[in-house]
Scaffold this motif. Structure first.
Motif, PDB file in Angstrom:
ATOM      1  N   GLY A 117       6.298 -10.460   5.646  1.00  0.00           N
ATOM      2  CA  GLY A 117       7.216 -11.488   6.118  1.00  0.00           C
ATOM      3  C   GLY A 117       7.299 -11.436   7.628  1.00  0.00           C
ATOM      4  O   GLY A 117       6.366 -11.027   8.296  1.00  0.00           O
ATOM      5  N   THR A 118       8.452 -11.830   8.136  1.00  0.00           N
ATOM      6  CA  THR A 118       8.658 -11.823   9.574  1.00  0.00           C
ATOM      7  C   THR A 118       9.837 -10.923   9.893  1.00  0.00           C
ATOM      8  O   THR A 118      10.966 -11.342   9.715  1.00  0.00           O
ATOM      9  CB  THR A 118       8.933 -13.248  10.089  1.00  0.00           C
ATOM     10  N   PRO A 119       9.620  -9.704  10.291  1.00  0.00           N
ATOM     11  CA  PRO A 119       8.325  -9.055  10.488  1.00  0.00           C
ATOM     12  C   PRO A 119       7.841  -8.399   9.199  1.00  0.00           C
ATOM     13  O   PRO A 119       8.636  -8.085   8.314  1.00  0.00           O
ATOM     14  CB  PRO A 119       8.618  -7.993  11.543  1.00  0.00           C
ATOM     15  N   SER A 120       6.550  -8.167   9.119  1.00  0.00           N
ATOM     16  CA  SER A 120       5.991  -7.398   8.015  1.00  0.00           C
ATOM     17  C   SER A 120       6.282  -5.921   8.259  1.00  0.00           C
ATOM     18  O   SER A 120       6.419  -5.480   9.397  1.00  0.00           O
ATOM     19  CB  SER A 120       4.478  -7.624   7.905  1.00  0.00           C
ATOM     20  N   ILE A 121       6.358  -5.173   7.156  1.00  0.00           N
ATOM     21  CA  ILE A 121       6.693  -3.752   7.219  1.00  0.00           C
ATOM     22  C   ILE A 121       5.619  -2.956   6.473  1.00  0.00           C
ATOM     23  O   ILE A 121       5.189  -3.353   5.377  1.00  0.00           O
ATOM     24  CB  ILE A 121       8.072  -3.470   6.575  1.00  0.00           C
ATOM     25  N   TRP A 122       5.214  -1.840   7.051  1.00  0.00           N
ATOM     26  CA  TRP A 122       4.224  -0.950   6.442  1.00  0.00           C
ATOM     27  C   TRP A 122       4.808   0.449   6.335  1.00  0.00           C
ATOM     28  O   TRP A 122       5.771   0.792   7.011  1.00  0.00           O
ATOM     29  CB  TRP A 122       2.975  -0.845   7.326  1.00  0.00           C
ATOM     30  N   HIS A 123       4.170   1.269   5.490  1.00  0.00           N
ATOM     31  CA  HIS A 123       4.439   2.706   5.507  1.00  0.00           C
ATOM     32  C   HIS A 123       3.605   3.290   6.639  1.00  0.00           C
ATOM     33  O   HIS A 123       2.389   3.089   6.701  1.00  0.00           O
ATOM     34  CB  HIS A 123       4.028   3.371   4.189  1.00  0.00           C
ATOM     35  N   LEU A 124       4.244   4.014   7.537  1.00  0.00           N
ATOM     36  CA  LEU A 124       3.557   4.614   8.669  1.00  0.00           C
ATOM     37  C   LEU A 124       2.417   5.520   8.205  1.00  0.00           C
ATOM     38  O   LEU A 124       1.343   5.510   8.803  1.00  0.00           O
ATOM     39  CB  LEU A 124       4.545   5.400   9.539  1.00  0.00           C
ATOM     40  N   ALA A 125       2.628   6.288   7.157  1.00  0.00           N
ATOM     41  CA  ALA A 125       1.590   7.208   6.677  1.00  0.00           C
ATOM     42  C   ALA A 125       0.304   6.474   6.336  1.00  0.00           C
ATOM     43  O   ALA A 125      -0.795   6.956   6.636  1.00  0.00           O
ATOM     44  CB  ALA A 125       2.087   7.989   5.463  1.00  0.00           C
ATOM     45  N   GLU A 126       0.427   5.302   5.731  1.00  0.00           N
ATOM     46  CA  GLU A 126      -0.762   4.540   5.347  1.00  0.00           C
ATOM     47  C   GLU A 126      -1.501   4.030   6.586  1.00  0.00           C
ATOM     48  O   GLU A 126      -2.730   4.011   6.617  1.00  0.00           O
ATOM     49  CB  GLU A 126      -0.380   3.402   4.413  1.00  0.00           C
ATOM     50  N   ILE A 127      -0.764   3.634   7.614  1.00  0.00           N
ATOM     51  CA  ILE A 127      -1.394   3.195   8.864  1.00  0.00           C
ATOM     52  C   ILE A 127      -2.099   4.375   9.529  1.00  0.00           C
ATOM     53  O   ILE A 127      -3.261   4.274   9.937  1.00  0.00           O
ATOM     54  CB  ILE A 127      -0.357   2.582   9.832  1.00  0.00           C
TER      55      ILE A 127
END
Length: 175
Positions: A117-127
């Motif tokens: 969405g706005t903003p999109s959210i990720w898991h930091l570990a995966e990044i």
């Protein structure tokens, strides 16, 4: 022993509790390695710099130390974990545009957001794991370890809310 930097946010369930009254107890309970934030009654955040043999040991012992003082406290969030592009860029010491180009405009192997969405959210570990393994970035191992454990704690926090009769079925559907 490694040093791990992480933050734990708790709901104290009793909005009448003033965490100011318990700072000394937190210190005595083992939280002497934390900066304590008490912005709103009924909530507390602790930023730890804890030495331990693993991130799990550091984070789980910190949660136990807080629960020794506030037995009814509920973990709201363990950070770093959920990040937007700006957060990820700040953690990695690069520009938001660089992270956007890598993840959003990147190849199909880039990590999927937890929330799009706005903003999109990720898991930091995966990044971090993707950048380390696929893009050959140099990633701090203790940061990656903390991000993985925090992701596990945050997922587990939500998982226990699922109806036990549906857990197996849901796990099959989302796998």
């Amino acid at each position: 022993m490694n040093e791990y930097d992480f933050t734990l946010k708790f709901h104290l369930h009793n909005s009448q509790i003033d965490p100011n009254d318990y700072i000394e107890q937190l210190h005595e309970s083992g939280c002497d390695d934390a900066l304590i934030g008490i912005g709103k009654k009924g909530y507390i955040a602790l930023n730890f710099m804890r030495e331990a043999s693993s991130a799990y040991e550091a984070i789980s012992s910190a949660i136990s130390d807080v629960k020794n003082v506030f037995p009814q406290a509920s973990l709201i969030e363990a950070t770093p974990d959920f990040v937007g592009l700006t957060d990820a860029a700040k953690i990695l010491g690069c520009t938001r545009q660089n992270i956007r180009n890598l993840i959003v405009k990147g190849e199909p192997k880039s990590p999927l957001p937890v929330y799009e969405g706005t903003p999109s959210i990720w898991h930091l570990a995966e990044i971090l794991l993707w950048l380390k393994e696929d893009k050959m970035y140099s990633i701090d191992d203790s940061l990656l370890e903390v991000a993985k454990i925090n992701m596990d704690f945050n997922i587990a926090r939500g998982w226990h809310k699922i109806n036990p009769d549906l857990q197996e079925s849901i796990m099959t559907l989302v796998a």
